[in-house]
Design a protein around this motif. Structure first.
Motif, short mmCIF file in Angstrom:
data_model
loop_
_atom_site.label_atom_id
_atom_site.label_comp_id
_atom_site.label_asym_id
_atom_site.label_seq_id
_atom_site.Cartn_x
_atom_site.Cartn_y
_atom_site.Cartn_z
N LEU A 23 28.50 71.31 75.73
CA LEU A 23 28.04 69.93 75.57
C LEU A 23 26.79 69.88 74.70
O LEU A 23 26.63 68.98 73.86
N GLY A 101 25.41 57.91 90.01
CA GLY A 101 26.18 56.68 90.16
C GLY A 101 27.33 56.68 89.18
O GLY A 101 27.43 57.55 88.31
N LEU A 120 31.38 60.13 75.16
CA LEU A 120 32.40 61.07 75.65
C LEU A 120 32.68 60.88 77.14
O LEU A 120 32.89 61.83 77.87
N VAL A 121 32.68 59.62 77.55
CA VAL A 121 32.93 59.26 78.94
C VAL A 121 34.20 58.42 79.07
O VAL A 121 35.09 58.74 79.87
N HIS A 124 37.65 59.80 79.44
CA HIS A 124 38.00 60.51 80.67
C HIS A 124 38.33 59.58 81.84
O HIS A 124 38.61 60.05 82.94
C1 LIG Z 1 32.08 65.08 78.27
S1 LIG Z 1 30.73 64.75 79.32
C2 LIG Z 1 29.59 63.96 78.21
C3 LIG Z 1 28.16 64.07 78.66
C4 LIG Z 1 27.14 63.41 77.72
N1 LIG Z 1 27.35 62.00 77.62
C5 LIG Z 1 27.20 64.04 76.35
O1 LIG Z 1 27.59 63.36 75.40
O2 LIG Z 1 26.84 65.22 76.21
C6 LIG Z 1 31.30 63.40 80.31
C7 LIG Z 1 30.32 63.02 81.39
O3 LIG Z 1 30.71 61.80 82.03
C8 LIG Z 1 30.51 61.96 83.44
N2 LIG Z 1 31.36 60.99 84.14
C9 LIG Z 1 32.69 61.03 84.33
N3 LIG Z 1 33.10 59.93 85.02
C10 LIG Z 1 32.00 59.19 85.24
C11 LIG Z 1 31.77 57.95 85.90
N4 LIG Z 1 32.76 57.26 86.49
N5 LIG Z 1 30.51 57.47 85.94
C12 LIG Z 1 29.48 58.16 85.37
N6 LIG Z 1 29.64 59.35 84.75
C13 LIG Z 1 30.89 59.86 84.68
C14 LIG Z 1 30.88 63.40 83.69
O4 LIG Z 1 30.44 63.89 84.93
C15 LIG Z 1 30.21 64.06 82.49
O5 LIG Z 1 28.88 64.36 82.73
#
Ligand SMILES: C[S@@+](CC[C@H](N)C(=O)[O-])C[C@H]1O[C@@H](n2cnc3c(N)ncnc32)[C@H](O)[C@@H]1O
Length: 275
Positions: A23, A101, A120-121, A124
Motif C-alpha cells: 500500500l 468506523g 481504493l475503497v 471493495h
Molecule cells: C486497498 S486499502 C486502501 C488504503 C488507503 N486508502 C490507501 O490508499 O493506501 C482499502 C482500505 O479500505 C478499508 N475498508 C474496507 N471497507 C471499509 C469500510 N466499510 N469502511 C472503512 N474502511 C474500509 C480497508 O480496511 C483498507 O484499509
C-alpha cells in the motif's frame, strides 16, 4: 477481521506487513500526479478533510505534509489498521486523528467536512452507493469528494508485453467479485457520483511510468503476495504465475522496457445550496 467486502489486509497478500508495504508503494507511485489533482480540486490550508478507509495512513501522511494547515482526519474499518495508522502518523510527528468506523455509516455529523478522499475503497464494497451517499451527507454544502479506484481492464501495461498478465488480473477480478467487490468500478465513477447527487462531476485517469519512477516502485506496488494468494485460493494456476514472474524478470533486463499503471479518479461537489 470479518470483512464486509473484498479487502482484508490479513488475507489479501502474503502477510500483513507485506501488504502494508505494498500500500505504501502504491501511494508513492501515484503521489506526484495525485497531489496535483487534489490541489486542482481545491485542497488547501484551513480545510477540514477526511480520508475514509485510510488503511495504514500513508496517504494521510502525504496530505498532511504537502498541504500544511489542514484539519485532517482518518476513518478506517479494520482496528489493526487504525492502530498502525495512528502509530505511524504520531511517529511522523503529525497531528491526524484516526478512528475506527465504516464508510457506510461513519457516525460523523452531517456537513462536517470540506473535502473527502476515498482511495481504493469503493472497489471493495458490495454497496458502493451507500458509501457515496454517506460521503455526500458528511460533506458540507459546496464541499468536494475525490474517489480514487482501480479498473482492472485498464490497470497495467508493459513493454515488452506480458500477455499472461491478463490472466492474473482476470483471476484477481474473479476473486474480488466473489467477495462482493467490483474491481472494474473505475469506469463507473462519474455515473455513480452523479447518481449520488454530486455536481461538477469530473473524471480522470492518472498514469505512472517506470522510465520516470524506476522499476522498484512497480515491483513494490504489484508484488507477488496477491498473485500467490490467488494461486493458493484456486483462482490462478501456478504455471501462469511462474510464467509471468519469469517474463517480468526478462522485461527488467530488456532495453527500453516500460511498466505503466493507471488509477481512476472521480470527483464531485455537494451542491452549495443543499441544506
Ligand atoms: C486497498 S486499502 C486502501 C488504503 C488507503 N486508502 C490507501 O490508499 O493506501 C482499502 C482500505 O479500505 C478499508 N475498508 C474496507 N471497507 C471499509 C469500510 N466499510 N469502511 C472503512 N474502511 C474500509 C480497508 O480496511 C483498507 O484499509
Amino acid at each position: 477481521m470479518g470483512t464486509t467486502g473484498s479487502y482484508d489486509v490479513s488475507r489479501i497478500g502474503a502477510s500483513v506487513d507485506a501488504e502494508i508495504d505494498r500500500l505504501g508503494g502504491q501511494v508513492e507511485l501515484f503521489w506526484a500526479k495525485e497531489s496535483q489533482r487534489y490541489a486542482g480540486y481545491g485542497l488547501t490550508a484551513g480545510l477540514t478533510v477526511v480520508e475514509l478507509g485510510c488503511g495504514p495512513g500513508y496517504l494521510l501522511e502525504k496530505l498532511a505534509t504537502a498541504f500544511p494547515g489542514l484539519n485532517l482526519h482518518g476513518l478506517e474499518l479494520d482496528p489493526l489498521l487504525v492502530e498502525r495508522a495512528s502509530r505511524y502518523l504520531s511517529e511522523q510527528g503529525l497531528d491526524v486523528s484516526v478512528r475506527q468506523g465504516s464508510i457506510l455509516d461513519t457516525g460523523y455529523a452531517e456537513a462536517t467536512f470540506d473535502f473527502a478522499v476515498i482511495r481504493l475503497v469503493l472497489e471493495h464494497l458490495p454497496e458502493p452507493m451507500t458509501a457515496i451517499r454517506e460521503v455526500y451527507r458528511i460533506l458540507r454544502p459546496g464541499g468536494r469528494a475525490v474517489f480514487v479506484d482501480n479498473d482492472f481492464e485498464m490497470h497495467l501495461m508493459s513493454f515488452p508485453p506480458i500477455p499472461e498478465l491478463r490472466e492474473v488480473y482476470d483471476a484477481y477480478c474473479r476473486s474480488r467479485e466473489d467477495e462482493g467487490g467490483n474491481p472494474r468500478i473505475g469506469r463507473e465513477l462519474p455515473v455513480l457520483l452523479a447518481a449520488g447527487g454530486f455536481v461538477d462531476v469530473d473524471y480522470d485517469v492518472i498514469s505512472a511510468h517506470s522510465a520516470l519512477l524506476g522499476d522498484d516502485l512497480f515491483a513494490r506496488s504489484e508484488g507477488v503476495g496477491i498473485p500467490s494468494r490467488l494461486v493458493q485460493d484456486g483462482y490462478l494456476s501456478s504455471r501462469t504465475l511462474g510464467l509471468v514472474s519469469s517474463r517480468w524478470r526478462d522485461l527488467l533486463r530488456s532495453d527500453g522496457h516500460a511498466l505503466i499503471r493507471q488509477l481512476h479518479l472521480g470527483t464531485g461537489r455537494r451542491p452549495a445550496a443543499d441544506r
